[in-house]
Design an enzyme around this catalytic site. Structure first.
Site, short mmCIF file in Angstrom:
data_model
loop_
_atom_site.label_atom_id
_atom_site.label_comp_id
_atom_site.label_asym_id
_atom_site.label_seq_id
_atom_site.Cartn_x
_atom_site.Cartn_y
_atom_site.Cartn_z
N LYS A 92 -4.81 -9.43 -6.54
CA LYS A 92 -5.60 -9.97 -6.23
C LYS A 92 -6.62 -8.65 -6.38
O LYS A 92 -6.10 -7.60 -6.35
CB LYS A 92 -5.47 -9.94 -4.55
CG LYS A 92 -5.70 -8.42 -3.79
CD LYS A 92 -5.72 -8.87 -2.19
CE LYS A 92 -6.18 -7.33 -1.36
NZ LYS A 92 -7.31 -7.76 0.14
N LYS A 147 -11.08 -3.58 -4.17
CA LYS A 147 -11.59 -2.38 -3.95
C LYS A 147 -11.38 -1.19 -4.57
O LYS A 147 -11.83 -0.30 -5.37
CB LYS A 147 -13.24 -2.45 -2.56
CG LYS A 147 -12.62 -2.18 -1.32
CD LYS A 147 -14.12 -2.19 -0.31
CE LYS A 147 -13.47 -3.33 0.23
NZ LYS A 147 -12.46 -2.77 1.24
N LYS A 173 1.37 -1.23 0.00
CA LYS A 173 -0.06 0.02 -0.14
C LYS A 173 0.49 1.21 -0.03
O LYS A 173 0.33 1.92 -0.45
CB LYS A 173 -1.00 -0.16 0.85
CG LYS A 173 -2.11 -0.68 1.34
CD LYS A 173 -3.33 -1.15 1.99
CE LYS A 173 -3.58 -1.37 1.17
NZ LYS A 173 -5.72 -1.34 2.44
N1 AQP Z 1 -9.69 -10.96 -3.59
C1 AQP Z 1 -10.13 -11.24 -2.22
N2 AQP Z 1 -9.68 -12.51 -2.26
C2 AQP Z 1 -10.22 -13.43 -0.83
N3 AQP Z 1 -10.85 -12.28 -0.41
C3 AQP Z 1 -10.12 -11.05 0.50
N4 AQP Z 1 -10.47 -10.17 0.87
C4 AQP Z 1 -10.22 -8.72 0.02
N5 AQP Z 1 -9.94 -8.85 -0.68
C5 AQP Z 1 -9.85 -9.91 -1.66
C6 AQP Z 1 -11.42 -10.34 2.23
O1 AQP Z 1 -11.77 -8.91 3.00
C7 AQP Z 1 -12.03 -9.08 4.21
C8 AQP Z 1 -11.72 -7.34 3.91
O2 AQP Z 1 -11.05 -6.30 3.67
P1 AQP Z 1 -10.54 -5.10 3.80
O3 AQP Z 1 -11.83 -4.11 3.29
O4 AQP Z 1 -9.70 -4.76 4.88
O5 AQP Z 1 -9.40 -4.43 3.27
P2 AQP Z 1 -8.12 -5.33 1.60
O6 AQP Z 1 -7.70 -6.80 2.20
O7 AQP Z 1 -7.42 -4.44 1.71
O8 AQP Z 1 -9.62 -5.66 0.92
P3 AQP Z 1 -9.55 -5.05 -0.74
O9 AQP Z 1 -11.39 -5.33 -0.94
O10 AQP Z 1 -8.02 -5.26 -1.58
O11 AQP Z 1 -9.38 -3.18 -0.24
P4 AQP Z 1 -8.54 -2.00 -0.43
O12 AQP Z 1 -8.78 -2.35 -2.10
O13 AQP Z 1 -9.48 -0.78 0.10
O14 AQP Z 1 -7.42 -2.57 0.33
C9 AQP Z 1 -10.40 -9.69 4.58
O15 AQP Z 1 -10.70 -10.96 5.30
C10 AQP Z 1 -9.28 -9.64 3.56
O16 AQP Z 1 -9.13 -10.93 3.93
#
Ligand code: AQP
Length: 331
Positions: free
Chosen positions: A198, A201, A116
């Site tokens: 991965k 969002k 990040k």
């Molecule tokens: N691609 C993924 N596949 C499986 N699990 C996923 N998680 C996130 N992306 C995937 C799981 O969703 C939960 C919440 O995630 P988060 O919102 O705390 O942040 P993150 O992991 O950083 O998810 P994003 O979508 O990638 O958000 P941004 O883009 O804001 O950083 C966690 O349990 C995560 O493992």
């Protein structure tokens, strides 16, 4: 995966955009099963979402969108404690206390910070670096046994255990040691445009993810444009990463066996497979979307659910915080 019973379960999601099928399959789907026979706390982690550049004017809306999606996906406020992190001040308070006991070297190893901060080089902050300590506080406040997460969060749960063990040895046995619960089939849903990244969002390319509120038309377009390897090959072991990812999504939504899916598409081309996959996703998301349309406009109800959740969460969290204060000599 065997489903734990009579445990304390904690997990959360950042209100950093509209939830996607990776968040749903990797996290929320497990949360729904776990709420039945456990004491479940599901948080909207807004204090985590502000560790990267964000829009303060739209954050309250995204928090309510996320709450509505939690309910629409199947979380039940009568079974789960659903709340917003910043409504329970004990999270930030415990994070500071734990930060004083966390060696920099351990935080330096965290891959999420490396990824990040690489994306926000000039704006990477102490808050982003300390993110895993706040996450440890989130989990440890509730004496959590089980943390259902996707694969990207395993390293943070390991760090949480290390923080808890060190605290328990140094001060007193205060914290329960949590364990990550990962569904290996859906632990890491990949981007539709780059199967080496991965699904996220906050990805700049909306084509890379399918949100829980995407229209049927958008879902069909995104799936039809999803990258694939050059030769059609539907095998969970021999396909390239792009097709393996689409197959994993197919399996997670259809709940069919690997063998059945391979047989079903053995003589198909990518177009036919993608069309079936899009239909399957639309079929699964439609009821969630219908419930979301009913739930989201009722802001008053959502705020009541969150206020009730915060009151219940605070009861547990403030007790743990008081013990930590006392053990650290701050009482
Ligand atoms: N691609 C993924 N596949 C499986 N699990 C996923 N998680 C996130 N992306 C995937 C799981 O969703 C939960 C919440 O995630 P988060 O919102 O705390 O942040 P993150 O992991 O950083 O998810 P994003 O979508 O990638 O958000 P941004 O883009 O804001 O950083 C966690 O349990 C995560 O493992």
């Amino acid at each position: 995966m065997t489903t734990p019973k009579n445990k304390v379960v904690f997990s959360g999601l950042q209100p950093s955009g509209t939830l996607h099928i990776g968040n749903y399959l990797g996290a929320i789907k497990q949360w729904i099963t776990l709420q039945e026979n456990n004491s479940a706390f599901y948080c909207i982690v807004d204090e985590h979402a502000i560790t990267v550049p964000y829009d303060p004017a739209s954050l309250p809306t995204t928090v309510l969108d996320t709450a509505a999606l939690y309910l629409a996906a199947g979380l039940d406020p009568n079974q789960s404690t659903i709340f917003v992190q910043s409504h329970v001040p004990a999270h930030a308070q415990l994070a500071w206390l734990l930060a004083t006991q966390t060696p920099l070297g351990e935080l330096n190893r965290m891959t999420q910070f490396k990824e990040k901060s690489a994306n926000h080089q000039d704006r990477s902050t102490l808050g982003l670096f300390a993110y895993p300590v706040l996450q440890a506080a989130d989990i440890l406040l509730y004496q959590t046994n089980i943390v259902p997460v996707g694969e990207d969060q395993i390293q943070h749960i390991e760090l949480t255990r290390d923080i808890a063990k060190r605290f328990n040895n140094k001060f007193d046995a205060v914290f329960t040691l949590p364990e990550a619960l990962v569904n290996k089939n859906t632990a890491r849903i990949m981007s539709l445009t780059d199967p080496n990244k991965k699904m996220s969002k906050s990805d700049d390319t909306a084509k890379s993810y399918i949100t829980l509120t995407d229209t049927a038309d958008a879902i069909r377009k995104k799936i039809s444009m999803a990258v694939t390897e050059t030769e059609p090959n539907f095998s969970f072991t021999n396909s390239g990463p792009a097709v393996t990812n689409l197959l994993a999504i197919y399996q997670a939504f259809s709940e069919q066996s690997v063998q059945d899916i391979e047989n079903q598409f053995a003589s198909s081309g990518y177009q036919e497979f993608k069309s079936s996959l899009a239909d399957l996703i639309i079929e699964h998301l439609s009821p969630i979307q219908e419930r979301f349309q009913t739930i989201r406009p009722d802001t008053k109800h959502l705020e009541e659910v969150l206020a009730d959740g915060a009151a219940k969460a605070a009861q547990v969290a403030t007790k743990t915080l008081a013990i930590v204060h006392e053990k650290m000599g701050l009482a």
